[in-house]
Design a protein around this motif. Structure first.
Motif, mmCIF file in Angstrom:
data_model
loop_
_atom_site.group_PDB
_atom_site.id
_atom_site.type_symbol
_atom_site.label_atom_id
_atom_site.label_comp_id
_atom_site.label_asym_id
_atom_site.label_seq_id
_atom_site.Cartn_x
_atom_site.Cartn_y
_atom_site.Cartn_z
ATOM 1 N N GLY A 53 0.796 -1.214 0.000
ATOM 2 C CA GLY A 53 0.000 0.000 0.000
ATOM 3 C C GLY A 53 0.831 1.267 0.000
ATOM 4 N N GLY A 56 0.595 3.102 -3.267
ATOM 5 C CA GLY A 56 -0.744 3.364 -3.766
ATOM 6 C C GLY A 56 -0.846 4.599 -4.644
ATOM 7 N N CYS A 84 -5.720 0.819 -1.272
ATOM 8 C CA CYS A 84 -4.800 1.958 -1.289
ATOM 9 C C CYS A 84 -4.761 2.464 -2.725
ATOM 10 N N SER A 86 -4.753 6.204 -4.247
ATOM 11 C CA SER A 86 -4.787 7.669 -4.110
ATOM 12 C C SER A 86 -5.506 8.359 -5.265
#
Length: 236
Positions: A53, A56, A84, A86
């Motif tokens: 993650g 991400g 995860c 973004s």
């Protein structure tokens, strides 16, 4: 792209640099990463665990976790998924919606497990986890060192995580062993030691050995394996 880190069955732990290359490769290919990290809290080697993650922002990551490994309760099939992402790619493409829809129709874990979860999470102290990691660190070293004493078995990599290791059988050293399944069956019958044949995991003539056991029992089991190999050794 699916990755298992820390790895089962080899006990490998990926470096930050390796995971970064995975993330950038997935981005280049236009795919997301599913990261199986159920052994994420069971690392004890020189390579620190880095969650996928952390990348991400580069590529969408769907992380899988499980209570059965960290809390050492085999069979408690209850876990979680963490997204995860973004840039919101999985939400925009309705993958998140599809996952939620599937969860609403899937069979739930046993009710007594669900009932135990809040208490387990709230009341488990750090020393519980520390003891587990310390035990696995000790037994992984015992396993690696004892296997080096067996001529017909090779351990190419000392495990850095999880609770398993893969070892290679050299059938050229053995007189009457046909393959890894034959090895495991005869070892179980003659020495009451259980291993998993590598064929079940797609590796012919390898074995999976667990070191998630008390040190004394592990040493006894590996000594029995050594005796078994010596008894079936070819006369040179």
């Amino acid at each position: 792209m699916v990755i298992i880190n820390p790895g089962n069955p080899c006990g490998s732990v990926f470096t930050y640099e390796h995971l970064s290359k995975i993330a950038n490769t997935a981005k280049k290919l236009g795919i997301f990463v599913i990261a199986d990290e159920v052994y994420g809290h069971l690392t004890f080697g020189n390579t620190p665990f880095v969650p996928m993650g952390a990348f991400g922002q580069i590529v969408p990551v769907l992380t899988l976790g499980s209570i059965s490994k960290r809390w050492m309760v085999p069979g408690w099939r209850l876990g979680w998924m963490v997204i995860c992402d973004s840039n919101g790619v999985l939400k925009e493409t309705k993958i998140v919606e599809s996952i939620e829809s599937f969860l609403n129709i899937s069979t739930d874990p046993a009710t007594f497990i669900q009932g135990a979860i809040p208490s387990i999470i709230e009341n488990t102290k750090d020393d519980f986890f520390n003891k587990i990691v310390d035990l696995l660190r000790k037994t992984s070293s015992i396993c690696y060192d004892k296997i080096k004493e067996i001529d017909c078995i090779t351990c190419p990599h000392k495990p850095d995580g999880s609770m398993f290791v893969m070892v290679k059988i050299n059938l050229g050293y053995l007189e009457d062993i046909a393959d890894c399944i034959d090895f495991s069956c005869k070892l179980a019958k003659e020495e009451s030691v259980i291993t998993m044949p590598g064929r079940a995991l797609g590796l012919e003539n390898w074995l999976r050995i667990t070191f998630a056991i008390d040190p004394a029992s592990l040493e006894i089991g590996l000594d029995r394996m050594k005796s078994f190999c010596e008894r079936h050794a070819k006369v040179m």
